[in-house]
Design an enzyme around this catalytic site. Sequence first.
Site, PDB file in Angstrom:
ATOM      1  N   THR A 152      89.973 129.765  85.713  1.00  0.00           N
ATOM      2  CA  THR A 152      88.840 130.284  86.617  1.00  0.00           C
ATOM      3  C   THR A 152      87.413 130.176  86.254  1.00  0.00           C
ATOM      4  O   THR A 152      87.399 129.880  84.970  1.00  0.00           O
ATOM      5  CB  THR A 152      89.108 131.859  86.770  1.00  0.00           C
ATOM      6  OG1 THR A 152      87.995 132.512  87.308  1.00  0.00           O
ATOM      7  CG2 THR A 152      89.380 132.547  85.129  1.00  0.00           C
ATOM      8  N   ASP A 153      86.611 130.168  86.873  1.00  0.00           N
ATOM      9  CA  ASP A 153      84.858 130.256  86.352  1.00  0.00           C
ATOM     10  C   ASP A 153      84.609 131.349  85.560  1.00  0.00           C
ATOM     11  O   ASP A 153      83.730 131.217  84.812  1.00  0.00           O
ATOM     12  CB  ASP A 153      84.130 130.026  87.352  1.00  0.00           C
ATOM     13  CG  ASP A 153      84.030 130.855  88.607  1.00  0.00           C
ATOM     14  OD1 ASP A 153      84.841 132.101  88.568  1.00  0.00           O
ATOM     15  OD2 ASP A 153      83.112 131.015  89.236  1.00  0.00           O
ATOM     16  N   GLU A 154      85.342 132.297  85.560  1.00  0.00           N
ATOM     17  CA  GLU A 154      85.141 133.571  84.994  1.00  0.00           C
ATOM     18  C   GLU A 154      85.244 133.466  83.458  1.00  0.00           C
ATOM     19  O   GLU A 154      84.447 134.264  82.821  1.00  0.00           O
ATOM     20  CB  GLU A 154      86.164 134.668  85.470  1.00  0.00           C
ATOM     21  CG  GLU A 154      86.059 135.134  86.959  1.00  0.00           C
ATOM     22  CD  GLU A 154      86.499 136.312  87.232  1.00  0.00           C
ATOM     23  OE1 GLU A 154      86.983 137.329  86.505  1.00  0.00           O
ATOM     24  OE2 GLU A 154      86.593 136.701  88.382  1.00  0.00           O
ATOM     25  N   LYS A 198      92.621 134.590  80.415  1.00  0.00           N
ATOM     26  CA  LYS A 198      92.457 133.147  80.941  1.00  0.00           C
ATOM     27  C   LYS A 198      91.866 131.961  80.008  1.00  0.00           C
ATOM     28  O   LYS A 198      92.122 131.181  79.818  1.00  0.00           O
ATOM     29  CB  LYS A 198      91.716 132.970  82.316  1.00  0.00           C
ATOM     30  CG  LYS A 198      92.513 133.857  83.408  1.00  0.00           C
ATOM     31  CD  LYS A 198      93.957 133.072  84.002  1.00  0.00           C
ATOM     32  CE  LYS A 198      93.792 131.828  84.760  1.00  0.00           C
ATOM     33  NZ  LYS A 198      95.056 131.431  84.936  1.00  0.00           N
ATOM     34  N   TYR A 258      90.978 140.057  81.973  1.00  0.00           N
ATOM     35  CA  TYR A 258      91.329 139.137  82.971  1.00  0.00           C
ATOM     36  C   TYR A 258      90.881 137.627  82.488  1.00  0.00           C
ATOM     37  O   TYR A 258      91.572 136.851  82.047  1.00  0.00           O
ATOM     38  CB  TYR A 258      91.212 139.422  84.310  1.00  0.00           C
ATOM     39  CG  TYR A 258      91.410 137.910  85.171  1.00  0.00           C
ATOM     40  CD1 TYR A 258      92.525 137.535  85.401  1.00  0.00           C
ATOM     41  CD2 TYR A 258      90.165 137.528  85.607  1.00  0.00           C
ATOM     42  CE1 TYR A 258      92.663 136.387  86.176  1.00  0.00           C
ATOM     43  CE2 TYR A 258      90.346 136.226  86.269  1.00  0.00           C
ATOM     44  CZ  TYR A 258      91.514 135.692  86.705  1.00  0.00           C
ATOM     45  OH  TYR A 258      91.585 134.500  87.185  1.00  0.00           O
TER      46      TYR A 258
HETATM   47  P1  NAD Z   1      98.042 135.941  92.825  1.00  0.00           P
HETATM   48  O1  NAD Z   1      97.773 137.206  92.108  1.00  0.00           O
HETATM   49  O2  NAD Z   1      97.915 136.013  94.342  1.00  0.00           O
HETATM   50  O3  NAD Z   1      99.461 135.350  92.526  1.00  0.00           O
HETATM   51  C1  NAD Z   1      99.959 135.190  91.200  1.00  0.00           C
HETATM   52  C2  NAD Z   1     101.604 134.924  91.415  1.00  0.00           C
HETATM   53  O4  NAD Z   1     101.960 134.912  90.093  1.00  0.00           O
HETATM   54  C3  NAD Z   1     102.257 135.797  92.088  1.00  0.00           C
HETATM   55  O5  NAD Z   1     103.255 135.264  93.077  1.00  0.00           O
HETATM   56  C4  NAD Z   1     102.987 136.582  90.866  1.00  0.00           C
HETATM   57  O6  NAD Z   1     104.293 136.985  91.489  1.00  0.00           O
HETATM   58  C5  NAD Z   1     103.103 135.670  89.984  1.00  0.00           C
HETATM   59  N1  NAD Z   1     103.493 135.876  88.541  1.00  0.00           N
HETATM   60  C6  NAD Z   1     102.744 136.837  87.926  1.00  0.00           C
HETATM   61  N2  NAD Z   1     103.228 137.127  86.740  1.00  0.00           N
HETATM   62  C7  NAD Z   1     104.356 136.004  86.468  1.00  0.00           C
HETATM   63  C8  NAD Z   1     105.226 135.960  85.526  1.00  0.00           C
HETATM   64  N3  NAD Z   1     105.295 136.454  84.375  1.00  0.00           N
HETATM   65  N4  NAD Z   1     106.002 134.806  85.735  1.00  0.00           N
HETATM   66  C9  NAD Z   1     105.952 134.109  86.808  1.00  0.00           C
HETATM   67  N5  NAD Z   1     105.414 134.571  88.115  1.00  0.00           N
HETATM   68  C10 NAD Z   1     104.519 135.481  87.792  1.00  0.00           C
HETATM   69  O7  NAD Z   1      97.139 134.977  92.184  1.00  0.00           O
HETATM   70  P2  NAD Z   1      96.117 133.695  93.063  1.00  0.00           P
HETATM   71  O8  NAD Z   1      94.656 134.310  93.317  1.00  0.00           O
HETATM   72  O9  NAD Z   1      97.051 133.033  93.619  1.00  0.00           O
HETATM   73  O10 NAD Z   1      95.729 133.119  91.885  1.00  0.00           O
HETATM   74  C11 NAD Z   1      96.630 132.110  91.217  1.00  0.00           C
HETATM   75  C12 NAD Z   1      95.954 131.372  89.946  1.00  0.00           C
HETATM   76  O11 NAD Z   1      94.543 130.708  90.357  1.00  0.00           O
HETATM   77  C13 NAD Z   1      95.836 132.166  88.740  1.00  0.00           C
HETATM   78  O12 NAD Z   1      95.988 131.386  87.405  1.00  0.00           O
HETATM   79  C14 NAD Z   1      94.260 132.543  88.733  1.00  0.00           C
HETATM   80  O13 NAD Z   1      93.713 133.007  87.441  1.00  0.00           O
HETATM   81  C15 NAD Z   1      93.820 131.355  89.280  1.00  0.00           C
HETATM   82  N6  NAD Z   1      92.330 131.518  90.181  1.00  0.00           N
HETATM   83  C16 NAD Z   1      92.300 132.404  91.121  1.00  0.00           C
HETATM   84  C17 NAD Z   1      91.101 132.340  91.788  1.00  0.00           C
HETATM   85  C18 NAD Z   1      90.954 133.530  92.909  1.00  0.00           C
HETATM   86  O14 NAD Z   1      90.062 133.396  93.372  1.00  0.00           O
HETATM   87  N7  NAD Z   1      92.059 134.056  93.524  1.00  0.00           N
HETATM   88  C19 NAD Z   1      90.074 131.693  91.298  1.00  0.00           C
HETATM   89  C20 NAD Z   1      90.307 130.650  90.322  1.00  0.00           C
HETATM   90  C21 NAD Z   1      91.339 130.679  89.713  1.00  0.00           C
HETATM   91  O1  DAU Z   2      85.688 133.626  90.031  1.00  0.00           O
HETATM   92  C1  DAU Z   2      87.065 133.389  90.093  1.00  0.00           C
HETATM   93  C2  DAU Z   2      87.983 134.794  90.074  1.00  0.00           C
HETATM   94  O2  DAU Z   2      87.598 135.504  91.712  1.00  0.00           O
HETATM   95  C3  DAU Z   2      89.399 134.516  89.999  1.00  0.00           C
HETATM   96  O3  DAU Z   2      89.610 134.124  88.821  1.00  0.00           O
HETATM   97  C4  DAU Z   2      89.921 135.956  90.219  1.00  0.00           C
HETATM   98  O4  DAU Z   2      91.442 135.976  90.114  1.00  0.00           O
HETATM   99  C5  DAU Z   2      89.775 136.849  91.454  1.00  0.00           C
HETATM  100  O5  DAU Z   2      89.967 137.729  91.651  1.00  0.00           O
HETATM  101  C6  DAU Z   2      88.161 136.654  91.751  1.00  0.00           C
HETATM  102  O6  DAU Z   2      87.485 137.524  90.732  1.00  0.00           O
HETATM  103  P1  DAU Z   2      86.340 138.618  91.240  1.00  0.00           P
HETATM  104  O7  DAU Z   2      86.424 139.779  90.242  1.00  0.00           O
HETATM  105  O8  DAU Z   2      85.071 137.725  91.473  1.00  0.00           O
HETATM  106  O9  DAU Z   2      86.964 138.830  92.693  1.00  0.00           O
HETATM  107  P2  DAU Z   2      87.056 140.221  93.604  1.00  0.00           P
HETATM  108  O10 DAU Z   2      87.238 139.765  94.981  1.00  0.00           O
HETATM  109  O11 DAU Z   2      87.871 141.488  92.865  1.00  0.00           O
HETATM  110  O12 DAU Z   2      85.470 140.613  93.559  1.00  0.00           O
HETATM  111  C7  DAU Z   2      84.571 140.030  94.160  1.00  0.00           C
HETATM  112  C8  DAU Z   2      83.120 140.527  94.116  1.00  0.00           C
HETATM  113  O13 DAU Z   2      83.188 141.809  94.982  1.00  0.00           O
HETATM  114  C9  DAU Z   2      82.950 141.204  92.648  1.00  0.00           C
HETATM  115  O14 DAU Z   2      81.486 141.218  92.534  1.00  0.00           O
HETATM  116  C10 DAU Z   2      83.647 142.651  92.858  1.00  0.00           C
HETATM  117  C11 DAU Z   2      83.154 143.047  94.285  1.00  0.00           C
HETATM  118  N1  DAU Z   2      83.908 144.163  95.057  1.00  0.00           N
HETATM  119  C12 DAU Z   2      85.604 143.796  94.955  1.00  0.00           C
HETATM  120  C13 DAU Z   2      86.160 144.408  95.496  1.00  0.00           C
HETATM  121  C14 DAU Z   2      87.576 144.400  95.364  1.00  0.00           C
HETATM  122  C15 DAU Z   2      83.324 145.001  95.729  1.00  0.00           C
HETATM  123  O15 DAU Z   2      82.222 145.344  95.770  1.00  0.00           O
HETATM  124  N2  DAU Z   2      84.223 145.924  96.269  1.00  0.00           N
HETATM  125  C16 DAU Z   2      85.697 145.798  96.035  1.00  0.00           C
HETATM  126  O16 DAU Z   2      86.418 146.543  96.779  1.00  0.00           O
END
Ligand code: NAD
Ligand code: DAU
Length: 355
Positions: free
Chosen positions: A136-138, A165, A161
């Site tokens: 992630t970019d975080e 990561k 989180y």
């Molecule tokens: P998600 O929470 O939707 O899915 C995660 C999956 O991992 C689920 O299916 C869960 O059951 C599985 N999992 C969790 N713990 C596990 C374990 N111990 N063993 C096996 N499986 C397990 O997450 P996502 O949003 O699809 O993110 C996927 C990946 O991409 C993560 O590594 C996250 O850090 C990264 N990522 C997410 C975002 C985003 O915006 N969602 C952005 C950048 C990177």
């Molecule tokens: O940047 C990549 C990341 O983006 C991933 O690595 C994470 O897995 C993914 O969850 C996401 O993280 P964020 O914290 O940015 O996403 P989230 O959707 O939780 O929140 C996006 C923005 O919106 C953040 O500034 C918090 C705000 N927010 C979020 C929720 C859920 C609100 O204001 N209200 C809300 O109810």
Amino acid sequence: MRKLTNILVTGGAGFIGSNFVRVLLNDSAFKGRVINVDKLTYAGNANSLNDVAEAKGDRYIFEHADICDRAKMDEILSKYDIDTIVHLAAESHVDRSIEGPGAFVQTNIVGTFTLLDAARQFWAGKEGVLFHHVSTDEVYGSLGDTGYFTETTPYDPHSPYSASKASSDHLVRAYHDTYGFPITLSNCSNNYGPYQFPEKLIPVMIENMLQRKALPVYGDGKNIRDWLYVEDHNSAVWAIMQNGTLGGSYNIGGENEWENIRLLHELIDIVSEEANINKEELTSLITYVKDRPGHDRRYAIDCDKLKNELGWKQSVTFEEGLRKTVKWYLENREWIEQIQSGEYLKWIELNYSAR
Ligand code: NAD
Ligand code: DAU
């Protein structure tokens, strides 16, 4: 181009993972097998891939397993003669990491280590193998009003989180530098699209609008995120896996920055049109709530390396992607009800309603 055959996808029942499995198996140039390893936490739903399981026969295999289970990882690597791992499994929600960081340390750090070490042993002496780590970019922390994250921005994570990561990224790079272990790594911005668990901003807001519930905006609503359609993230991951430099890291992003509150108004416009709900009624649901602790102010990605080296580019505009996403949530009520029937509702009652 690398020849990747037996691909283990971790977290393939999650939001990005299930889309990755779909992208891969729908790529006519890919003739191999996909082995999806997922623990099925609250965020995982194996049913998200029912269509693929049916259409692809024995080219798609699901293994219900925890990546922290070393014996099981050893068994799976050997059973399917895995040559490629794309590692997505993680605890992924920042708010949950604030309430309960332990699971994040366990899966994101210990789990990544377990998988890395199992692969290092299984692949000893083998050529043509690859471990791609999805991150992630975080990990880069927070930006002020200007500037972008590049691949050389120093790590500065703020939430449990992002710290977990960052730790997993360091382990992956350390395995490359220490053991010559073959890795590629990507750091992506905020994804959105179908099958995203309704705890992240966009699906939370869509769902709450449909149920006429408050739309909770953290803090002043002026935090900025860069948004990318999930398929564009995965086309980038696939391009890096096939042609990226071994040991290399690539930033992936939408070049699409939005203040949360501006994004919410955009979403209200689309939901109001697609679901035929009065726009003023939806707008009146906006509720400013207590800010997230340690809330990063701005994320913005410089993904020039990926574009210049591998010729990748985004294919979906934000307007198109948001509209497709809203339509998907309107048309897939069964999936929403199924995924919300478990752990999440208990968790939301305990934590989220108390804000
Ligand atoms: P998600 O929470 O939707 O899915 C995660 C999956 O991992 C689920 O299916 C869960 O059951 C599985 N999992 C969790 N713990 C596990 C374990 N111990 N063993 C096996 N499986 C397990 O997450 P996502 O949003 O699809 O993110 C996927 C990946 O991409 C993560 O590594 C996250 O850090 C990264 N990522 C997410 C975002 C985003 O915006 N969602 C952005 C950048 C990177
Ligand atoms: O940047 C990549 C990341 O983006 C991933 O690595 C994470 O897995 C993914 O969850 C996401 O993280 P964020 O914290 O940015 O996403 P989230 O959707 O939780 O929140 C996006 C923005 O919106 C953040 O500034 C918090 C705000 N927010 C979020 C929720 C859920 C609100 O204001 N209200 C809300 O109810």
